[in-house]
Motif scaffolding. Structure first.
Motif, PDB file in Angstrom:
ATOM      1  N   ASN A  55       0.844  -1.199   0.000  1.00 32.72           N
ATOM      2  CA  ASN A  55       0.000   0.000   0.000  1.00 32.72           C
ATOM      3  C   ASN A  55       0.877   1.246   0.000  1.00 32.72           C
ATOM      4  OD1 ASN A  55      -1.681  -2.111   1.827  1.00 32.72           O
ATOM      5  ND2 ASN A  55      -3.051  -0.857   0.600  1.00 32.72           N
ATOM      6  N   PRO A  56       0.423   2.304  -0.667  1.00 30.87           N
ATOM      7  CA  PRO A  56       1.207   3.543  -0.718  1.00 30.87           C
ATOM      8  C   PRO A  56       0.863   4.472   0.449  1.00 30.87           C
ATOM      9  CG  PRO A  56      -0.654   3.726  -2.181  1.00 30.87           C
ATOM     10  CD  PRO A  56      -0.725   2.362  -1.566  1.00 30.87           C
ATOM     11  N   HIS A  57       1.247   4.117   1.661  1.00 27.27           N
ATOM     12  CA  HIS A  57       0.858   4.897   2.837  1.00 27.27           C
ATOM     13  C   HIS A  57       1.559   6.247   2.940  1.00 27.27           C
ATOM     14  CE1 HIS A  57      -0.613   1.184   5.324  1.00 27.27           C
ATOM     15  NE2 HIS A  57      -1.353   1.419   4.263  1.00 27.27           N
ATOM     16  N   ASP A  58       2.809   6.324   2.569  1.00 28.95           N
ATOM     17  CA  ASP A  58       3.623   7.517   2.813  1.00 28.95           C
ATOM     18  C   ASP A  58       3.813   8.336   1.537  1.00 28.95           C
ATOM     19  OD1 ASP A  58       4.294   6.748   5.583  1.00 28.95           O
ATOM     20  OD2 ASP A  58       5.297   5.086   4.570  1.00 28.95           O
ATOM     21  N   TYR A  59       3.754   9.654   1.710  1.00 29.89           N
ATOM     22  CA  TYR A  59       3.836  10.545   0.555  1.00 29.89           C
ATOM     23  C   TYR A  59       4.713  11.754   0.858  1.00 29.89           C
ATOM     24  CZ  TYR A  59      -0.280   8.121  -1.243  1.00 29.89           C
ATOM     25  OH  TYR A  59      -1.150   7.172  -1.699  1.00 29.89           O
ATOM     26  N   VAL A  60       5.284  12.301  -0.190  1.00 27.38           N
ATOM     27  CA  VAL A  60       5.903  13.626  -0.186  1.00 27.38           C
ATOM     28  C   VAL A  60       5.300  14.334  -1.394  1.00 27.38           C
ATOM     29  CG1 VAL A  60       8.022  14.958  -0.370  1.00 27.38           C
ATOM     30  CG2 VAL A  60       8.026  12.780   0.875  1.00 27.38           C
ATOM     31  N   LEU A  61       4.426  15.312  -1.127  1.00 23.29           N
ATOM     32  CA  LEU A  61       3.686  15.983  -2.195  1.00 23.29           C
ATOM     33  C   LEU A  61       4.075  17.458  -2.264  1.00 23.29           C
ATOM     34  CD1 LEU A  61       0.157  14.515  -1.368  1.00 23.29           C
ATOM     35  CD2 LEU A  61       1.806  13.647  -3.035  1.00 23.29           C
ATOM     36  N   PRO A  62       4.924  17.834  -3.210  1.00 23.46           N
ATOM     37  CA  PRO A  62       5.285  19.250  -3.355  1.00 23.46           C
ATOM     38  C   PRO A  62       4.243  20.000  -4.184  1.00 23.46           C
ATOM     39  CG  PRO A  62       6.520  17.947  -4.918  1.00 23.46           C
ATOM     40  CD  PRO A  62       5.710  16.976  -4.091  1.00 23.46           C
ATOM     41  N   SER A  63       4.174  21.304  -3.958  1.00 19.16           N
ATOM     42  CA  SER A  63       3.337  22.137  -4.817  1.00 19.16           C
ATOM     43  C   SER A  63       3.953  22.161  -6.213  1.00 19.16           C
ATOM     44  CB  SER A  63       3.220  23.546  -4.248  1.00 19.16           C
ATOM     45  OG  SER A  63       4.491  24.130  -4.125  1.00 19.16           O
ATOM     46  N   PHE A  64       3.122  22.469  -7.209  1.00 22.72           N
ATOM     47  CA  PHE A  64       3.605  22.460  -8.589  1.00 22.72           C
ATOM     48  C   PHE A  64       4.755  23.444  -8.800  1.00 22.72           C
ATOM     49  CE2 PHE A  64      -0.837  20.919  -9.235  1.00 22.72           C
ATOM     50  CZ  PHE A  64      -0.493  19.635  -9.607  1.00 22.72           C
ATOM     51  N   SER A  65       4.766  24.549  -8.062  1.00 23.41           N
ATOM     52  CA  SER A  65       5.852  25.522  -8.224  1.00 23.41           C
ATOM     53  C   SER A  65       7.193  24.991  -7.709  1.00 23.41           C
ATOM     54  CB  SER A  65       5.502  26.822  -7.505  1.00 23.41           C
ATOM     55  OG  SER A  65       5.301  26.584  -6.131  1.00 23.41           O
TER      56      SER A  65
END
Length: 94
Positions: A55-65
């Motif tokens: 399962n993909p529990h962990d994320y690092v989500l940057p803003s598009f900029s």
């Protein structure tokens, strides 16, 4: 989040979201202002981060900029062009 930051702000949302898939409603909501691409993976190509790696529990989500500043994770024996999924309980190159 969008109403509290300027459109060009560098924002990163990261952590354990406990998701079962990248298509859950919370994740598709983030898609309008945060990037989930490229998806990092381990040396076997597995992008799942749960204990059993299903399962993909962990994320690092940057803003598009912020995405134009992304770079590969490079080590002497391996390179991860999309970033690295790393479980510190094990060596990543087993």
């Amino acid at each position: 989040m969008q109403s509290n930051f300027p459109a060009n702000a560098w924002v990163v949302l990261a952590g354990d979201f406990n998701t079962d898939s990248r298509t859950e409603s919370a994740m598709t909501t983030f898609d309008s202002f945060l990037s989930d691409n490229p998806v990092p993976a381990d040396n076997n190509g597995n992008s799942d981060t749960s204990e059993h790696r299903n399962n993909p529990h962990d994320y690092v989500l940057p803003s598009f900029s912020f995405t134009n500043a992304e770079t590969a994770s490079v080590f002497p024996s391996h390179s991860f062009p999309n970033g690295l999924v790393f479980d510190s309980r094990f060596t990543p190159f087993d």
